[in-house]
Scaffold this active site. Structure first.
Site, mmCIF file in Angstrom:
data_model
loop_
_atom_site.group_PDB
_atom_site.id
_atom_site.type_symbol
_atom_site.label_atom_id
_atom_site.label_comp_id
_atom_site.label_asym_id
_atom_site.label_seq_id
_atom_site.Cartn_x
_atom_site.Cartn_y
_atom_site.Cartn_z
ATOM 1 N N GLU A 172 -3.877 -1.373 -5.373
ATOM 2 C CA GLU A 172 -3.469 -2.535 -4.601
ATOM 3 C C GLU A 172 -4.569 -2.737 -3.563
ATOM 4 O O GLU A 172 -4.505 -2.209 -2.447
ATOM 5 C CB GLU A 172 -2.115 -2.329 -3.917
ATOM 6 C CG GLU A 172 -1.650 -3.604 -3.222
ATOM 7 C CD GLU A 172 -0.689 -3.358 -2.076
ATOM 8 O OE1 GLU A 172 0.086 -4.278 -1.763
ATOM 9 O OE2 GLU A 172 -0.711 -2.272 -1.478
ATOM 10 N N ASP A 189 -0.929 2.235 -3.084
ATOM 11 C CA ASP A 189 -0.620 1.268 -2.038
ATOM 12 C C ASP A 189 -1.814 1.096 -1.097
ATOM 13 O O ASP A 189 -2.475 2.077 -0.721
ATOM 14 C CB ASP A 189 0.602 1.775 -1.265
ATOM 15 C CG ASP A 189 1.128 0.781 -0.260
ATOM 16 O OD1 ASP A 189 1.515 -0.327 -0.668
ATOM 17 O OD2 ASP A 189 1.162 1.128 0.936
#
Length: 593
Positions: free
Chosen positions: A310, A248
């Site tokens: 990401e 993330d």
């Protein structure tokens, strides 16, 4: 054209090394001149061409009837994903969490939150995935944790300058008595990126940084203890058999020394006068040392464990910095996701992506929807301006044309799945699901909604639960309490069992696409633009011996000669490709329709 080389395409075309501006001329009239961009991929690695299916656990399947999806529900429906012919599943966070941001506020990285089940349930799910030949990738959230994490609670109880506080980014405030935040950084969810804490005497003291919600304090990655903790977490899940991690906000861990002011966008995207590569909270050089260390750990477990970043950075060639051979294996291609159906922008993004990533020996990773954006079946239902980027659709907003959106979504998915490289699918896109629009304000849970006083709706609309069986309560999502977000009434007709029974459904199209993609080995293929069909309203490329043609004109498009392998919409007549449709054609000159 300078450097042009002319060859003939016979059966399966042989790809020769060429420059970007090389043009290939074919004998058959079905393609015309081709501009080669990318050679076929011969490097080892399952992940280079994989189709990976994102599971958002709380909305996938509720087996215990509490209204929230769980790991047992995932286990129960894994055979449906194996039947879809995907290679792996990626699980959004299922760790212990107060659920202030749907699990992206982690309080314990090495346990399962009770709302999803137990570690034993996770092990059962892993065993079922292994039986079905599905790999499992889990989300990792290393930029921040929950304010309920034991390390942050210790930091709150400790004095300024203590080792406990050094695990996070605490700073004295600015202005008289430190009443102002240390700098002007903004939270992604609205408002300042700093929150002031109270001392034991109840008096205000230092501030802590949170690029997201105030319940999500950022770790201090200048501290070796943070590195050691996350290396422990990696090994914990690798020992349980996971095939890797989706990381993330992978570009955010390290902040620029001194935390300088920033007048640009909160998400670090480029804006006038503030190019994204200068954002002090993103893309700092030292972040790559972290991933080199992580890659070394994964390599100890074998060559089949992967890291996917990401990393929402621009310009696009910067993405290559995350996927060099000693770092990440994949990175999400956000410029492709945001290109919409603009044929010029799509061509530019695809070309730039393949050139930049080929230069470092990495595959591109394509994606159209995820848990943070309006589903593409809704986004593509607008002819003019659609929803604001990063926000949802409410009942008072202009509504998308549902039929148009689903038709274009099918075409866009088919265009994407013909591209060489890996592809990520978001749960429910194989059903052509739209966003949920009619969500009562009292049920909205995205922190963006609360932090902006309802000005921004947030991402709840793309996170509504899945419809499995049309005739069952809550369309088969769960038979107990009402789901945590309501299913739209339109989901009954889109339920998986209803679509499975129809050979012309969105689900049936996805099954055909994925099976044919594997059969033709398109994920490992080449890419050359078919110039005759790259116009202001259509776009086409050749991957190995397959022509992928998307028609965005308002009128049907007469296709070139050749055998149609698959199309996303039925034509008005055999040789015409419907408006808002994509077709795959065999271009070897045989078996013409």
């Amino acid at each position: 054209m300078t450097g042009s080389v002319f060859i003939f395409l016979v059966l399966r075309p042989r790809i020769f090394p060429m420059s970007v501006d090389t043009v290939i001329s074919a004998t058959a009239p079905l393609t015309g001149p081709l501009t080669l961009i990318h050679d076929a991929d011969k490097a080892p690695g399952w992940w280079r061409s994989a189709v990976i299916y994102q599971v958002y656990p709380r909305s996938f399947r509720d087996l215990n009837g509490d209204g929230i999806g769980d790991i047992a529900g995932i286990t129960a429906e894994l055979p449906q994903l194996a039947e879809l012919d995907v290679d792996a599943v990626w699980l959004s966070p299922f760790y212990r969490s107060p659920q202030r941001d749907a699990g992206y506020d982690v309080s314990d990285y090495c346990d399962v939150d009770p709302i999803f089940g137990t570690l034993g349930d996770f092990d059962v799910m892993m065993a079922e995935a292994n039986r079905l030949g599905l790999r499992v990738i889990v989300d990792l959230v290393p930029n921040h944790c929950s304010d309920q994490h034991v390390a942050f609670q210790a930091a709150l109880a400790a004095p300024a300058g203590s080792p406990e506080r050094d695990m996070f980014i605490f700073r004295d405030g600015s202005g008289p008595q430190g009443q102002e935040p240390p700098n002007n950084w903004e939270s992604h969810f609205g408002g300042p990126a700093w929150t002031r804490v109270l001392g034991p005497d109840g008096q205000p003291e230092q501030w802590y940084l949170h690029l997201f919600d105030s319940s999500q304090p950022d770790f201090n990655w200048d501290n070796p203890s943070v590195h050691a903790e996350f290396e422990r977490v990696l090994r914990f899940w690798l020992d349980r058999g996971v095939s890797g991690f989706r990381v993330d906000v992978a570009h955010a861990l390290v902040k620029a020394p001194g935390l300088p002011e920033w007048g640009g966008r909160a998400d670090g995207g480029s804006s006038y006068g503030f190019p994204g590569h200068e954002a002090p909270m993103f893309g700092q050089p030292a972040v790559h040392d972290i991933y080199r260390a992580w890659r070394a750990i994964l390599d100890q477990y074998g060559p089949d464990r992967i890291l996917c970043a990401e990393a929402n950075v621009d310009p696009l060639p910067r993405l290559a910095n995350w996927v060099r051979q000693d770092q990440m294996h994949q990175a999400f291609n956000f410029p492709f996701l945001h290109a919409g159906l603009d044929v010029y922008r799509l061509r530019s993004v695809i070309t730039d992506s393949l050139l930049a990533l080929d230069a470092v020996g990495a595959p591109s990773t394509w994606v159209l929807s995820n848990h943070d954006v309006v589903r593409h079946a809704s986004r593509f239902g607008y002819n003019g301006s659609g929803p604001r980027e990063g926000d949802g659709i409410g009942p008072a907003d202009p509504q998308p044309d549902t039929a148009l959106g689903r038709r274009r979504a099918a075409a866009a998915s088919m265009f994407m799945l013909g591209l060489p490289g890996a592809a990520y699918l978001y749960q429910g896109e194989e059903l052509g699901l739209p966003d949920g629009v009619d969500i009562p304000e009292g049920l909205r849970q995205d922190p963006t909604f609360a932090r902006t006083g309802g000005e921004r709706l947030g991402r709840d609309g793309c996170r509504v639960p899945l419809p499995w069986r049309a005739a069952e309560p809550h369309n088969g999502f769960g038979s107990g309490q009402d789901p945590w977000l309501p299913l739209p009434a339109s989901f009954t007709a889109l339920a998986r069992d209803a679509q499975a029974a129809s050979p012309s459904s969105h689900l049936s199209l996805y099954r055909k696409m994925l099976a044919l993609r594997r059969e033709l080995d398109l994920g490992r293929g080449s890419l050359a633009w078919a110039e005759e069909w790259c116009t202001g309203s259509s776009l086409a490329y050749v991957n190995n011996a397959t022509l992928v043609l998307m028609n965005l004109n308002h009128e049907p498009l007469e296709m070139p000669a050749g055998r149609v392998l698959l199309r996303s919409a039925e034509p008005g007549s055999g040789r015409f490709l419907a408006s808002g449709a994509t077709a795959w054609l065999q271009i070897d000159g045989s078996n013409a329709e």
